[in-house]
Design a protein around this motif. Structure first.
Motif, short mmCIF file in Angstrom:
data_model
loop_
_atom_site.label_atom_id
_atom_site.label_comp_id
_atom_site.label_asym_id
_atom_site.label_seq_id
_atom_site.Cartn_x
_atom_site.Cartn_y
_atom_site.Cartn_z
N SER A 44 0.85 -1.17 0.00
CA SER A 44 0.00 0.00 0.00
C SER A 44 0.89 1.23 0.00
CB SER A 44 -0.90 -0.01 1.23
OG SER A 44 -0.15 -0.33 2.36
N ILE A 45 0.37 2.33 -0.46
CA ILE A 45 1.15 3.56 -0.54
C ILE A 45 0.47 4.65 0.24
CG2 ILE A 45 2.19 3.01 -2.77
CD1 ILE A 45 0.07 4.84 -4.06
N SER A 46 1.25 5.61 0.67
CA SER A 46 0.65 6.71 1.40
C SER A 46 0.89 8.00 0.64
CB SER A 46 1.26 6.82 2.80
OG SER A 46 2.59 7.23 2.73
N THR A 47 0.03 8.95 0.89
CA THR A 47 0.20 10.28 0.34
C THR A 47 0.07 11.25 1.49
OG1 THR A 47 -2.13 10.68 -0.02
CG2 THR A 47 -0.96 9.50 -1.77
N ASP A 48 0.32 12.51 1.21
CA ASP A 48 0.18 13.50 2.27
C ASP A 48 -1.26 13.59 2.76
OD1 ASP A 48 2.79 14.07 2.25
OD2 ASP A 48 2.64 15.87 1.03
N ASP A 49 -2.18 13.33 1.87
CA ASP A 49 -3.58 13.54 2.21
C ASP A 49 -4.28 12.28 2.70
OD1 ASP A 49 -3.32 16.16 1.35
OD2 ASP A 49 -3.65 15.56 -0.71
N GLY A 50 -3.73 11.14 2.47
CA GLY A 50 -4.44 9.94 2.88
C GLY A 50 -3.69 8.71 2.45
N GLU A 51 -4.39 7.61 2.27
CA GLU A 51 -3.72 6.39 1.91
C GLU A 51 -4.56 5.62 0.92
OE1 GLU A 51 -4.07 3.47 5.38
OE2 GLU A 51 -4.26 5.47 6.22
N GLU A 52 -3.87 4.82 0.18
CA GLU A 52 -4.55 4.02 -0.81
C GLU A 52 -4.18 2.57 -0.54
OE1 GLU A 52 -4.53 3.45 -5.65
OE2 GLU A 52 -3.50 5.14 -4.73
N ASN A 109 -6.46 -11.94 22.14
CA ASN A 109 -5.22 -11.92 21.38
C ASN A 109 -5.29 -10.83 20.31
OD1 ASN A 109 -4.06 -13.97 22.82
ND2 ASN A 109 -4.78 -15.59 21.44
N PRO A 110 -4.12 -10.39 19.81
CA PRO A 110 -4.11 -9.26 18.87
C PRO A 110 -4.87 -9.56 17.58
CG PRO A 110 -1.89 -9.76 19.66
CD PRO A 110 -2.77 -10.87 20.13
N TYR A 111 -5.46 -8.54 17.05
CA TYR A 111 -6.09 -8.58 15.72
C TYR A 111 -6.06 -7.16 15.20
CZ TYR A 111 -9.71 -8.37 12.18
OH TYR A 111 -10.39 -8.13 11.02
N ASN A 112 -5.38 -6.94 14.07
CA ASN A 112 -5.28 -5.58 13.55
C ASN A 112 -5.03 -5.66 12.05
OD1 ASN A 112 -3.69 -2.81 13.02
ND2 ASN A 112 -4.86 -2.61 14.92
N GLU A 113 -5.40 -4.61 11.35
CA GLU A 113 -5.22 -4.62 9.90
C GLU A 113 -3.87 -4.06 9.46
OE1 GLU A 113 -7.54 -0.42 8.92
OE2 GLU A 113 -8.61 -2.32 8.75
N ARG A 114 -3.06 -3.48 10.38
CA ARG A 114 -1.81 -2.86 9.93
C ARG A 114 -0.61 -3.11 10.85
NH1 ARG A 114 0.80 -2.40 6.24
NH2 ARG A 114 1.15 -0.61 4.89
N PHE A 115 -0.87 -3.30 12.18
CA PHE A 115 0.25 -3.45 13.12
C PHE A 115 -0.01 -4.60 14.08
CE2 PHE A 115 -0.26 1.02 12.08
CZ PHE A 115 1.00 1.35 11.59
N ASN A 210 -0.06 11.18 9.17
CA ASN A 210 -1.39 11.37 8.62
C ASN A 210 -2.13 10.08 8.34
OD1 ASN A 210 -1.63 14.25 8.57
ND2 ASN A 210 0.00 14.23 7.04
N ASN A 211 -1.45 8.97 8.39
CA ASN A 211 -2.10 7.68 8.18
C ASN A 211 -1.17 6.56 8.62
OD1 ASN A 211 -0.31 7.04 5.90
ND2 ASN A 211 -1.42 8.71 4.89
N ALA A 212 -1.72 5.37 8.67
CA ALA A 212 -0.96 4.21 9.14
C ALA A 212 0.17 3.86 8.18
CB ALA A 212 -1.90 3.01 9.31
N ASN A 213 -0.05 4.02 6.88
CA ASN A 213 0.98 3.63 5.91
C ASN A 213 2.25 4.46 6.07
OD1 ASN A 213 -0.61 1.67 4.82
ND2 ASN A 213 -1.45 3.00 3.22
N THR A 214 2.10 5.72 6.42
CA THR A 214 3.29 6.55 6.67
C THR A 214 4.11 5.94 7.80
OG1 THR A 214 2.14 8.53 5.94
CG2 THR A 214 4.08 8.86 7.33
N ALA A 215 3.44 5.46 8.83
CA ALA A 215 4.14 4.87 9.97
C ALA A 215 4.87 3.59 9.55
CB ALA A 215 3.17 4.58 11.10
N VAL A 216 4.25 2.82 8.68
CA VAL A 216 4.91 1.58 8.24
C VAL A 216 6.17 1.92 7.46
CG1 VAL A 216 4.68 -0.49 6.80
CG2 VAL A 216 2.76 0.26 8.25
#
Ligand SMILES: [Fe+2]
Length: 443
Positions: A44-52, A109-115, A210-216
């Motif tokens: 996935s990619i991130s942009t300044d305004d959001g994520e795709e 137990n953990p369940y998450n879509e990104r981390f 600004n979004n989770a993808n930036t953190a990744v």
């Protein structure tokens, strides 16, 4: 179609870079089948305004990143590209990972879509442990219908818990990386070569979250590198790390420290780590303008937080881990000193902090009183060394960044025997900018 084609090329390039770093550093321990699978594995990619979100994001989207190491526990964090659960197998022998950390919270137990974030607990100081992550995709169809995927195992890594029983203590510092991937690639290569006990990441990892993808991208696979699978990363917040609509979710990729003493629990971004003769202290200077500044629109309360950290710092300096250490280095993002009498102390509505006057006034005398040899800072995007004076007992070293064509630095230190030596390297120029020796403090 054009987008897909470009992304395929981008992903192939990214994968080559990722593998190149592992090969170059000998750190080729991480195998993420999802990440390394066929041509259709797109991130996935991130942009300044959001994520795709891209439909074929790999299940395992980053190597594990070790954080918050104490003598008894450590956090393992990794990114996933789709909803998943996971756990960590660990033990004291590489071929016998006979313990499991499930990371459950209130029985779940953990369940998450990104981390995924799992703490391994009940460890012993100065002890080497081995671990691997296990990731399973997990699709909820509805409350009582779900599909759990086959487990995906990472390679086995190892780490050593902190503790005083070691003759040498080392650290490396990077800062103000601002998600510049070219800079991060060079920095992570350098970190791998240095192999320090800990990497302190001294703030401004991003321009804003600004979004989770930036953190990744910016935090968990910087420069597509496996940089903290074995040597933990210690996060020190910068002003930019507090910005952006997603900034209140940063404990997903950057877990808070779990201080056991009730009076320390509100200080989840502060830390003490002891490695041999050296104690590392992390402090949080927060934003770079006053709390009443219109830029924060009433969302900032850093001034009382800096005040409260004064008492946290005093407790930290008196704690056994620091009080018995002959060498102590403190880290904070915004400098605590400026030799310019007109410098902005972060208390003006004009401009931004060139040093943090409130923190300097509250923390500086304590650091001097306890013989802390050096404070390592960032924020100014240029290297500067200010030696200790008769009034200020600590030398301040400020790292540069983030542009490779200017001054990207790695600061690294080694405490052993009678001295601690701290070196500043320019990664941009491939030169050494300075080297200083500090004698033991009185303890
Ligand atoms: Fe900054």
């Amino acid at each position: 179609m054009k987008l897909a084609s470009n992304l395929s090329e981008q992903t192939a390039t990214s994968r080559r870079r990722f593998l190149g770093v592992l090969a170059a550093t000998g750190a080729g321990l991480f195998t993420a089948p999802g990440l390394l699978a066929g041509e259709k594995s797109l991130r996935s990619i991130s942009t300044d305004d959001g994520e795709e979100a891209l439909p074929t994001a790999p299940l395992v989207d980053s190597p594990p990143v070790l954080q918050c190491p104490t003598e008894t526990d450590i956090a393992v964090v990794w990114a996933v590209g789709k909803p998943a659960t996971g756990f960590v197998e660990w033990g004291t022998k590489k071929d016998q990972l006979d313990q499991v950390a499930y990371g459950e919270i209130f029985g779940q137990n953990p369940y998450n879509e990104r981390f995924l974030q799992i703490r391994i607990r009940n460890l012993k100081p100065n002890t080497r442990y081995f671990y691997r992550t296990v990731t399973c995709s997990f699709d909820f169809v509805h409350t009582y219908a779900f599909k759990r995927g086959e487990p995906v195992y990472s390679d086995v890594f190892s780490f050593e818990t902190p503790g005083a029983k070691k003759t040498t203590g080392t650290f490396s510092v990077i800062n103000d990386t601002h998600n510049h991937q070219d800079t991060l690639k060079r920095l992570t290569e350098r970190l791998a070569l240095l192999g320090s006990d800990y990497t302190v990441w001294n703030g401004d990892l991003v321009d804003g979250f600004n979004n989770a993808n930036t953190a990744v991208e910016a935090v968990l696979r910087p420069g597509n590198a496996a940089f903290a699978t074995e040597k933990p990363m210690l996060f020190v917040p910068g002003n930019h790390d507090y910005r952006g609509v997603w900034a209140r979710n940063t404990s997903l990729p950057l877990p808070a420290w779990e201080h056991p003493a009730p009076e320390n629990r509100a200080f989840g971004r502060n830390f003490v780590v002891r490695t041999g003769p050296l104690a590392l202290i992390g402090l949080d200077t927060g934003e770079d303008k006053p709390d009443i500044h219109p830029a924060w629109a009433g969302l900032a309360r850093f001034e009382p937080y800096r005040t409260a950290q004064r008492d946290w710092l005093e407790r930290a300096l008196l704690s056994p881990a620091v009080a018995t250490a002959p060498f102590v280095v403190a880290f904070c993002h915004i400098p605590l000193f400026s030799d310019d009498p007109k410098a902005n102390g972060g208390d003006s509505l004009e401009g931004y902090a060139e040093f943090q006057r409130q923190a300097a006034d509250l923390w500086g005398p304590l650091l001097s009183k306890h013989g802390v040899q050096s404070v390592i800072t960032a924020h100014m995007h240029r290297f500067k060394y200010d030696p200790a004076t008769s009034k200020r007992g600590w030398a301040q070293i400020c790292g540069g960044g983030p542009n490779l064509d200017r001054e990207v630095t790695v600061i690294h230190g080694k405490a052993e025997g009678k001295f601690m030596e701290i070196v500043v390297d320019s990664v941009s120029k491939g030169t050494e900018l300075g080297r200083w020796k500090f004698p033991k403090r009185a303890i």
